[in-house]
Design a protein around this motif. Structure first.
Motif, PDB file in Angstrom:
ATOM      1  N   LYS A  30       0.798  -1.226   0.000  1.00  0.00           N
ATOM      2  CA  LYS A  30       0.000   0.000   0.000  1.00  0.00           C
ATOM      3  C   LYS A  30       0.830   1.275   0.000  1.00  0.00           C
ATOM      4  CE  LYS A  30      -3.399   2.418   2.722  1.00  0.00           C
ATOM      5  NZ  LYS A  30      -4.042   2.501   4.017  1.00  0.00           N
ATOM      6  N   CYS A  31       1.779   1.419   0.920  1.00  0.00           N
ATOM      7  CA  CYS A  31       2.511   2.679   1.033  1.00  0.00           C
ATOM      8  C   CYS A  31       3.944   2.606   0.505  1.00  0.00           C
ATOM      9  CB  CYS A  31       2.521   3.148   2.491  1.00  0.00           C
ATOM     10  SG  CYS A  31       0.875   3.609   3.078  1.00  0.00           S
ATOM     11  N   ARG A  32       4.368   1.464   0.024  1.00  0.00           N
ATOM     12  CA  ARG A  32       5.728   1.342  -0.514  1.00  0.00           C
ATOM     13  C   ARG A  32       5.753   1.325  -2.036  1.00  0.00           C
ATOM     14  NH1 ARG A  32       8.149  -3.288   3.524  1.00  0.00           N
ATOM     15  NH2 ARG A  32       8.293  -1.967   5.377  1.00  0.00           N
ATOM     16  N   GLY A  33       4.721   0.769  -2.657  1.00  0.00           N
ATOM     17  CA  GLY A  33       4.668   0.744  -4.107  1.00  0.00           C
ATOM     18  C   GLY A  33       4.819  -0.649  -4.678  1.00  0.00           C
ATOM     19  N   LEU A  34       5.404  -0.731  -5.871  1.00  0.00           N
ATOM     20  CA  LEU A  34       5.551  -1.968  -6.629  1.00  0.00           C
ATOM     21  C   LEU A  34       6.949  -2.531  -6.441  1.00  0.00           C
ATOM     22  CD1 LEU A  34       4.420  -3.929  -8.854  1.00  0.00           C
ATOM     23  CD2 LEU A  34       5.475  -2.385 -10.517  1.00  0.00           C
ATOM     24  N   SER A  35       7.020  -3.826  -6.127  1.00  0.00           N
ATOM     25  CA  SER A  35       8.310  -4.499  -5.966  1.00  0.00           C
ATOM     26  C   SER A  35       8.344  -5.738  -6.836  1.00  0.00           C
ATOM     27  CB  SER A  35       8.541  -4.903  -4.501  1.00  0.00           C
ATOM     28  OG  SER A  35       8.624  -3.772  -3.681  1.00  0.00           O
TER      29      SER A  35
ATOM     30  N   GLY B 110       7.153   3.734  -7.110  1.00  0.00           N
ATOM     31  CA  GLY B 110       6.235   4.255  -6.113  1.00  0.00           C
ATOM     32  C   GLY B 110       6.873   5.223  -5.147  1.00  0.00           C
ATOM     33  N   ALA B 111       6.950   4.818  -3.893  1.00  0.00           N
ATOM     34  CA  ALA B 111       7.372   5.701  -2.803  1.00  0.00           C
ATOM     35  C   ALA B 111       8.855   6.045  -2.889  1.00  0.00           C
ATOM     36  CB  ALA B 111       7.063   5.040  -1.466  1.00  0.00           C
ATOM     37  N   THR B 112       9.246   7.003  -2.080  1.00  0.00           N
ATOM     38  CA  THR B 112      10.652   7.400  -1.976  1.00  0.00           C
ATOM     39  C   THR B 112      11.495   6.173  -1.668  1.00  0.00           C
ATOM     40  OG1 THR B 112       9.975   9.566  -1.157  1.00  0.00           O
ATOM     41  CG2 THR B 112      12.257   8.916  -0.741  1.00  0.00           C
ATOM     42  N   GLY B 113      12.607   6.037  -2.362  1.00  0.00           N
ATOM     43  CA  GLY B 113      13.470   4.876  -2.200  1.00  0.00           C
ATOM     44  C   GLY B 113      13.272   3.838  -3.285  1.00  0.00           C
ATOM     45  N   SER B 114      12.270   4.012  -4.124  1.00  0.00           N
ATOM     46  CA  SER B 114      12.033   3.095  -5.232  1.00  0.00           C
ATOM     47  C   SER B 114      13.002   3.394  -6.362  1.00  0.00           C
ATOM     48  CB  SER B 114      10.605   3.234  -5.767  1.00  0.00           C
ATOM     49  OG  SER B 114       9.666   2.915  -4.775  1.00  0.00           O
ATOM     50  N   LEU B 115      13.261   2.418  -7.213  1.00  0.00           N
ATOM     51  CA  LEU B 115      14.106   2.611  -8.375  1.00  0.00           C
ATOM     52  C   LEU B 115      13.563   3.759  -9.232  1.00  0.00           C
ATOM     53  CD1 LEU B 115      16.577   1.349  -9.765  1.00  0.00           C
ATOM     54  CD2 LEU B 115      15.005  -0.095 -11.042  1.00  0.00           C
ATOM     55  N   LEU B 116      12.274   3.796  -9.414  1.00  0.00           N
ATOM     56  CA  LEU B 116      11.601   4.868 -10.141  1.00  0.00           C
ATOM     57  C   LEU B 116      10.564   5.469  -9.194  1.00  0.00           C
ATOM     58  CD1 LEU B 116      11.109   6.444 -12.770  1.00  0.00           C
ATOM     59  CD2 LEU B 116       9.508   4.663 -13.428  1.00  0.00           C
ATOM     60  N   GLU B 117      10.883   6.630  -8.636  1.00  0.00           N
ATOM     61  CA  GLU B 117       9.962   7.274  -7.700  1.00  0.00           C
ATOM     62  C   GLU B 117       8.846   7.979  -8.468  1.00  0.00           C
ATOM     63  OE1 GLU B 117      12.098   9.783  -4.994  1.00  0.00           O
ATOM     64  OE2 GLU B 117      13.400   8.143  -4.350  1.00  0.00           O
ATOM     65  N   ALA B 118       7.648   7.846  -7.955  1.00  0.00           N
ATOM     66  CA  ALA B 118       6.492   8.513  -8.556  1.00  0.00           C
ATOM     67  C   ALA B 118       6.152   9.729  -7.705  1.00  0.00           C
ATOM     68  CB  ALA B 118       5.312   7.553  -8.616  1.00  0.00           C
TER      69      ALA B 118
END
Length: 123
Positions: free
Chosen positions: A56-61, A78-86
């Protein structure tokens, strides 16, 4: 032509089958595939065995199957720290990364992966 005797035999056969089916205990084996997830929401398995999942709050892994376990997941989107931040991704109340789906033509004519999440772009 259905006779009373044939109808009675059919009813007895159905009752016997249902009784036998309900007497067998289902057998399940629980295997933990991923742990330490924060509100997991959806999962999709890619044709090559990679597993995509949303939190929910981290995004796609994504994680790749290795022997009888899975490699450390990589947070893709998705969230901050993702390879591609949205930058328009947000998580509050019922909002967050809800869904993931792989296009039926993935690997054939395209490499589309669809995600569903609310956006702040229209605020």
């Amino acid at each position: 032509c259905v006779t009373m005797q044939n109808l009675l035999a059919l009813i007895l056969a159905v009752v016997a089958t249902l009784t036998l089916a309900s007497a067998v205990e289902p057998s399940f084996k629980v295997t933990v595939v991923f742990d330490n997830l924060a509100s997991p929401w959806d999962v999709a398995i890619m044709p090559d065995g990679h597993v995509l999942y949303t939190e929910k709050c981290r995004g796609l892994s994504i994680s790749k199957k290795a022997a009888h376990t899975f490699e450390t997941p990589l947070r893709l989107f998705g969230a901050t720290g993702s390879l591609l931040e949205a930058p328009d991704f947000f998580c509050a109340g019922q909002s967050g990364m809800h869904g993931v789906a792989i296009d039926p033509e993935f690997g054939h004519s395209n490499h589309y992966i669809y995600v569903f999440f609310p956006s702040t772009m229209n605020r």
